[in-house]
Design a protein around this motif. Structure first.
Motif, short mmCIF file in Angstrom:
data_model
loop_
_atom_site.label_atom_id
_atom_site.label_comp_id
_atom_site.label_asym_id
_atom_site.label_seq_id
_atom_site.Cartn_x
_atom_site.Cartn_y
_atom_site.Cartn_z
N ASP B 281 37.00 32.50 35.64
CA ASP B 281 35.64 32.81 36.04
C ASP B 281 34.82 31.57 36.36
OD1 ASP B 281 35.43 31.74 33.59
OD2 ASP B 281 34.28 33.37 32.68
N GLY B 282 35.54 30.43 36.50
CA GLY B 282 34.83 29.21 36.85
C GLY B 282 34.24 28.50 35.65
N LYS B 283 34.34 29.11 34.48
CA LYS B 283 33.79 28.46 33.29
C LYS B 283 34.91 27.93 32.40
CE LYS B 283 30.10 31.83 33.29
NZ LYS B 283 29.93 33.15 32.68
N GLY B 284 36.10 27.90 32.96
CA GLY B 284 37.22 27.35 32.20
C GLY B 284 37.71 28.24 31.09
N GLY B 285 37.67 29.52 31.31
CA GLY B 285 38.11 30.46 30.27
C GLY B 285 39.61 30.64 30.21
N GLY B 286 40.33 29.99 31.09
CA GLY B 286 41.79 30.08 31.02
C GLY B 286 42.37 31.30 31.69
N GLY B 287 41.63 31.94 32.55
CA GLY B 287 42.14 33.13 33.23
C GLY B 287 43.03 32.77 34.42
N LEU B 288 43.58 33.83 35.02
CA LEU B 288 44.44 33.65 36.18
C LEU B 288 43.62 33.23 37.40
CD1 LEU B 288 46.43 36.94 35.62
CD2 LEU B 288 47.38 34.63 35.42
N ARG B 289 44.28 32.51 38.28
CA ARG B 289 43.62 32.12 39.51
C ARG B 289 44.16 32.93 40.68
NH1 ARG B 289 41.45 26.84 39.15
NH2 ARG B 289 41.68 26.07 37.03
N GLY B 290 43.36 33.08 41.65
CA GLY B 290 43.83 33.75 42.85
C GLY B 290 42.87 34.84 43.29
N ASP B 291 43.25 35.46 44.39
CA ASP B 291 42.44 36.55 44.93
C ASP B 291 43.02 37.88 44.49
OD1 ASP B 291 40.35 35.49 46.23
OD2 ASP B 291 41.42 35.24 48.15
N VAL B 292 42.13 38.74 44.06
CA VAL B 292 42.63 40.03 43.61
C VAL B 292 42.38 41.07 44.72
CG1 VAL B 292 40.51 40.63 42.39
CG2 VAL B 292 42.67 41.67 41.70
N VAL B 293 43.43 41.82 45.05
CA VAL B 293 43.32 42.83 46.10
C VAL B 293 43.68 44.21 45.53
CG1 VAL B 293 44.12 43.55 48.38
CG2 VAL B 293 44.11 41.11 47.77
N PRO B 294 42.68 45.07 45.37
CA PRO B 294 42.99 46.42 44.86
C PRO B 294 43.80 47.20 45.89
CG PRO B 294 40.64 46.22 45.37
CD PRO B 294 41.25 44.87 45.60
N LYS B 295 44.83 47.91 45.44
CA LYS B 295 45.73 48.61 46.37
C LYS B 295 45.59 50.13 46.28
CE LYS B 295 48.16 44.97 47.80
NZ LYS B 295 48.48 44.64 49.19
N TRP B 296 45.50 50.60 45.10
CA TRP B 296 45.40 52.06 44.93
C TRP B 296 44.73 52.37 43.60
CZ3 TRP B 296 47.86 53.36 40.41
CH2 TRP B 296 48.90 52.52 39.98
N VAL B 297 44.21 53.59 43.51
CA VAL B 297 43.64 54.09 42.25
C VAL B 297 44.16 55.50 42.07
CG1 VAL B 297 41.53 54.91 41.14
CG2 VAL B 297 41.55 52.67 42.26
N VAL B 298 44.49 55.85 40.85
CA VAL B 298 44.88 57.23 40.61
C VAL B 298 44.07 57.77 39.44
CG1 VAL B 298 46.82 56.77 39.03
CG2 VAL B 298 46.86 58.79 40.49
N LYS B 299 43.58 58.97 39.64
CA LYS B 299 42.79 59.63 38.60
C LYS B 299 43.58 60.85 38.14
CE LYS B 299 38.45 62.28 38.34
NZ LYS B 299 37.34 62.77 39.17
#
Lengths: 667, 324
Positions: B281-299
């Motif tokens: 998140d830019g605050k150095g929280g140690g998360g993954l880097r990259g662009d996230v692309v949503p592909k599908w949602v199922v309800k």
């Protein structure tokens, strides 16, 4: 109301001598029912509605309307209608013989009621939850009304007003009978006002005897511009000397500024809209009983339709307390007017009153929600618990069994039949709380544990009656799906029931209601089996429960129904309609059904926010604008005639011709 | 890396996600994802690795770690109506849908512990049902009188005449217009396969107006007809008559819903995952880097049919993390 077997009813005080006997056998039967059925499960939701009608008789020439006392003849006509019988309808208490196949288009069933001017109609078969079923409800109600009318005389008509406006005034019934009979001893009503089946006059007479005087039904008068202050009920006769009870009024039974009534028929002659749900099993039934309980006063206020008694505008809008007082059999000792000598307890409520306890095994049911002063018969509770019943349910029945049986048939006391439920039902069916928890009936395997929702007032149109019935069904589905929690302390529910009586309570009063109905995200998923390596060792703990007083607050009916907006109280309560909408959004509902349901929900939404009027408000308005009304609270024969005619017209046209559209909003 | 998001069963565990008058599926989805994630984090600065699970074989990060065993249903399978709605998201190549469909259905089957579902409804991106468009659209083809009871069947209409249905214009990505019918039908054949293997009993569409519906039904490559057309109607009493009549003729049930089409926008997902420390998140929280692309949602919903009780309801979402 089903009729019990004919026999020789004991008069008071002979019946009183048998009270322990009946209670003891009733408890044996209850335990037997409970043992047989505690594991009984039914897969389907089934539910039924009951519509009650007044049967009126017009005298157009004289612009008068009277109550028709031809219930027996009308039921006879319905019972001998071959076509109706073929379709499975009719009158089961008269036509005891086997009804033919229930699979054809089901005709409704008609039942007698307490008042000889009343009729009750139910669907032949209970409804399911299939949305198509829901669409059949309103047409079926209309069919019932139509069939009922077809079996009446040309001048007669079934009307769904809660009460007959001038019941208790001269020349109110057809045929006419003299007042002051031996059973009711009412100075306003004849004994013939009640269903002649021996059970009913005995019920009325024994309530009066047990009480030691006539019932005292006093309703505050609505003070209009020209209403006297103080107002003295001009119809009370202080000089009657037929019965010892005629002294009641001389002893102060009638009070200044109150409309005074003196007989069971003034209450039990009211028409209600009652809904019964079959639960999946006893536990679900207990849950529904508890969760619907706090909704009772809200629905009472929302359906308010009873602004007139005995020809006067009242200052209350609903029927509830009048029925409560009309069957109040408590003695002076039980009422706390005299020190306890012969009676066992002081009892704070009538046999007809709001619920007094909760019964669910829900872990969210906190000790603080119970009434610390609940009166129960400890011995009976112990007997039930010895028989294996749990504390909560035993407490519920030990409360119901503090009452005496009122109608006792000598024949029934000879032998105890544990496969029957007559003695249990004797107490159960004469405890009229706003919910009723009903065990499966004896002698049939098809029916499971049921819960009856009793507070709603009958509405003038079947559109409204269907709307409120279906709304309640959808609420139960939302409660069970979302595991909603409406608990508030039961004394607050009792208080709300009083609040619901006030004039225009639906708009102006506020009710105790729970702020947050949602289940706490307690344990969430079970920790068992989750992968330990990838899961925190412990989830955030459930926060401890706060004080009970913080769980609820005062809300308007609008807030309860439509939800709180920011700034309204805690702003937390989402509203019953939004909850139902959300439930519907989780279901596959076809367009047509959703459209129909939207109209029902819209009616309720607008009744709650004031855009549409309650029946009570509309009737007050009708009276106040009537040419014959003199602003003195009196509702004369001419006004009554026009009002009843209007109610009939509204039931037919549902406001489309403009009449009554303030209630209905249908263009 | 693939990301697989789950709300868990939200029917009675996520108070914040329902009951509000304006609740739409998008906010229901995002609020319940968030509330599910938050409930599993031991503290606000704990690493996402504690409550998610990475499967290196499939290069998939499960957010959160799936429950083992899966929750399942409390009564016999035959008591339930299980409805699944699959949202194909905008900007995703339709060629990927075959895989996405399988992933999505597998998630639901596993979660509910069942081996088939009763109804699968698909939502194609960028189709918005609008009652008024619908009636004007139809009026060209079916005669102007919308009140007419006996509207003629639009079944004989030529497929190319509708301006809303650019069949000959291949737009698979990045446009606000619906894709061509042929593309939808290619996707549909995936669903037909599921239907033929009995994994799905009935198929359904959503947001189809009568014109598009008739073209769909009359297309030569259609093998399994839809049983359902689900439409979003603010006020269902304005459902255009032609559609009602046509659907009835064709034996297609019109159901209502309140989901929105763009159910999981990229920015919303990015923000959501950043907020719980899965994404940097830019605050150095140690998360993954990259662009996230949503592909599908199922309800999915599981309803105890004869009692009208919703026992399970939830969402899964599939996304791709690219450029990391």
């Amino acid at each position: 109301m089903g009729l019990l077997a004919i026999g020789t009813p004991l008069e008071w005080p002979e019946a009183k001598l048998q009270a322990d006997h009946v209670r003891a056998w009733g408890i044996e039967q209850l335990l037997s029912i409970w043992r047989r059925n505690k594991g009984k499960a039914r897969d389907a939701l089934l539910w039924g509605d009951e519509i009650e009608y007044l049967v009126v008789c017009y005298d157009d020439e004289n612009r008068k309307v009277r109550l028709s006392l031809r219930q027996a003849e009308i039921l006879e006509a319905l019972a001998s209608d071959e076509k109706l019988l073929e379709q499975g309808g009719g009158v089961p208490d008269i036509n005891a013989e086997e009804l033919k196949n229930g699979d054809v288009a089901p005709a409704p069933i008609f039942h007698p009621e307490f008042g000889r001017f009343m009729l009750e109609a139910t669907p032949r078969k209970p409804w399911g939850i299939g949305f198509k079923d829901l669409l059949d409800v309103e047409p079926n109600m209309k069919l019932r009304r139509k069939i009922a009318k077809e079996h009446m005389a040309a001048t007669e008509c079934p009307i769904t007003l809660t009460t007959f406006p001038r019941l208790g005034r001269n020349d109110s019934t057809k045929p006419s009978y003299p007042n002051s009979g031996p059973k009711l001893r009412s100075q306003f009503l004849p004994d013939e006002i009640a269903n002649p089946h021996i059970r009913f006059p005995t019920l009325a007479a024994n309530i009066r005897s047990r009480r030691g005087r006539k019932v005292e039904v006093n309703v505050p008068i609505f003070h209009d511009e020209k209403t006297a202050k103080p107002w003295k009920d001009p119809t009370v006769n202080y000089d009657l000397h037929n019965w010892p009870e005629d002294d009641d009024v001389r002893n102060g039974a009638a009070k200044d500024d109150f409309i005074h009534m003196d007989a069971m028929a003034f209450g039990m002659g009211s028409c209600c809209l009652q809904i019964t749900f079959q639960a999946k099993n006893i536990d679900e039934g207990r849950k529904m009983y508890d969760q619907l309980s706090p909704l009772g006063p809200i629905m009472l206020a929302l359906t308010a339709a009873t602004p007139i008694y005995k020809g006067f505008l009242a200052d209350t809008d609903v029927r509830w307390n009048q029925i409560s007082r009309a069957v109040d059999d408590r003695t002076a000792e039980e009422l706390g007017e005299k020190p306890l000598k012969n009676d066992r307890w002081r009892i704070p409520k009538s046999r007809y009153a709001s619920n007094s306890t909760y019964i669910s095994k829900d872990p969210r049911l906190r000790q603080e929600y119970f009434d610390p002063d609940l009166v129960i018969d400890e011995e009976i509770k112990q007997k039930l618990m010895d028989g294996g019943m749990d504390n909560l349910l035993a407490t519920h029945f030990a409360h119901i069994f503090i009452r005496d049986p009122i109608v006792v048939f000598a024949e029934d006391l000879k032998e105890l039949d544990l496969l029957k439920s007559d003695h249990f039902e004797n107490l159960q069916s004469t405890n009229w709380q706003h919910m009723r928890f009903k065990p499966p009936p004896s002698g049939t395997d098809d029916i499971g544990w049921r819960v009856e929702f009793r507070p709603m007032e009958i509405q003038i149109t079947d559109f409204e009656n269907a709307a409120f019935s279906i709304f309640m069904v959808l609420i139960t589905r939302a409660i069970l799906s979302f595991d909603l929690n409406f608990y508030v302390p039961i004394p607050r529910v009792t208080e709300n029931m009083e609040t619901a009586h006030r004039r225009d309570a639906v708009l102006n009063e506020r009710f105790w209601f729970r702020k947050d109905p949602f289940p706490r995200k307690a344990t969430g998923r079970s920790e068992l089996g989750s992968r330990p390596a990838s899961r925190p060792a412990s989830r955030p703990p459930t926060p401890p429960l706060g004080p009970v007083e913080d769980e609820y607050e005062l809300m308007s009916v609008d807030e309860v129904i439509n939800g709180q907006r920011p700034g309204q109280g805690s702003g937390e309560f989402p509203g019953l309609i939004p909850l139902v909408e959300n439930y519907l959004n989780s279901m596959n509902v076809d367009v047509e059904t959703r459209c129909e349901l939207a109209q029902y929900l819209d009616l309720i939404r607008k009744r709650a926010d004031g855009r549409l009027w309650s029946g009570a408000k509309w009737m007050r308005d009708f009276v106040s604008k009537h040419a014959e009304y003199e602003k003195d609270s009196a509702v004369g024969d001419g006004i009554q005639y026009d009002l009843v005619k209007a109610a009939e017209q509204i039931a037919r046209n549902e406001g489309r011709d403009g009449l009554g559209n303030e209630m209905l909003g249908r263009h | 890396m693939k990301l697989l998001l789950s709300t868990s069963n939200i029917i009675n565990t996520s108070p914040s996600t329902f009951g509000r008058p304006t609740t739409k599926s998008s906010s229901e989805l995002t609020t319940s994802l968030l509330s599910n994630f938050k409930s599993l984090r031991s503290s606000s600065n704990s690493s996402y690795k504690e409550w998610t699970n990475y499967d290196s074989q499939t290069d998939t990060l499960y957010i959160p770690t799936p429950e083992e065993p899966s929750p399942g249903l409390s009564e016999e399978r035959s008591q339930y109506d299980i409805t699944v709605k699959l949202f194909y998201l905008p900007g995703v190549d339709p060629k990927e849908r075959c895989t996405h469909t399988k992933e999505a259905i597998d998630c639901v089957l596993k979660e509910l512990g069942v081996d088939n579902i009763d109804l699968l409804i698909v939502s194609f991106p960028n189709i918005v049902f609008d009652a008024e468009d619908e009636s004007s659209d139809d009026s060209d083809e079916e005669g102007d009188d919308q009140q007419k009871e006996d509207t003629t069947s639009p079944a004989t209409d030529s497929p190319s005449s509708s301006p809303l249905n650019p069949n000959n214009h291949n737009t698979s990505t990045n446009t606000n217009r619906p894709e061509p019918l042929t593309s939808m039908l290619r996707t549909w054949s995936t669903l037909e396969t599921l239907h033929s293997t009995s994994a799905v009993t009935k198929l359904g569409l959503s947001e189809f107006g009568s014109s598009r519906l008739s073209k769909f039904l009359n297309h030569p490559s259609l093998k399994t007809r839809p049983s359902i057309n689900q439409i979003n109607v603010r006020d269902c009493c304005v459902v255009p008559k032609p559609l009602i009549v046509y659907a009835k003729q064709q034996g297609i049930e019109l159901l209502t819903h309140s989901d929105c089409t763009d159910i999981l926008p990229r920015g919303t997902l990015r923000e959501l995952l950043g907020g719980v420390g899965v994404l940097e998140d830019g605050k150095g929280g140690g998360g993954l880097r990259g662009d996230v692309v949503p592909k599908w949602v199922v309800k999915y919903t599981a309803v105890v049919r004869d009692r009208g009780i919703v026992e399970a309801k939830g969402y899964f979402g599939g996304a791709e993390l690219v450029g990391c």
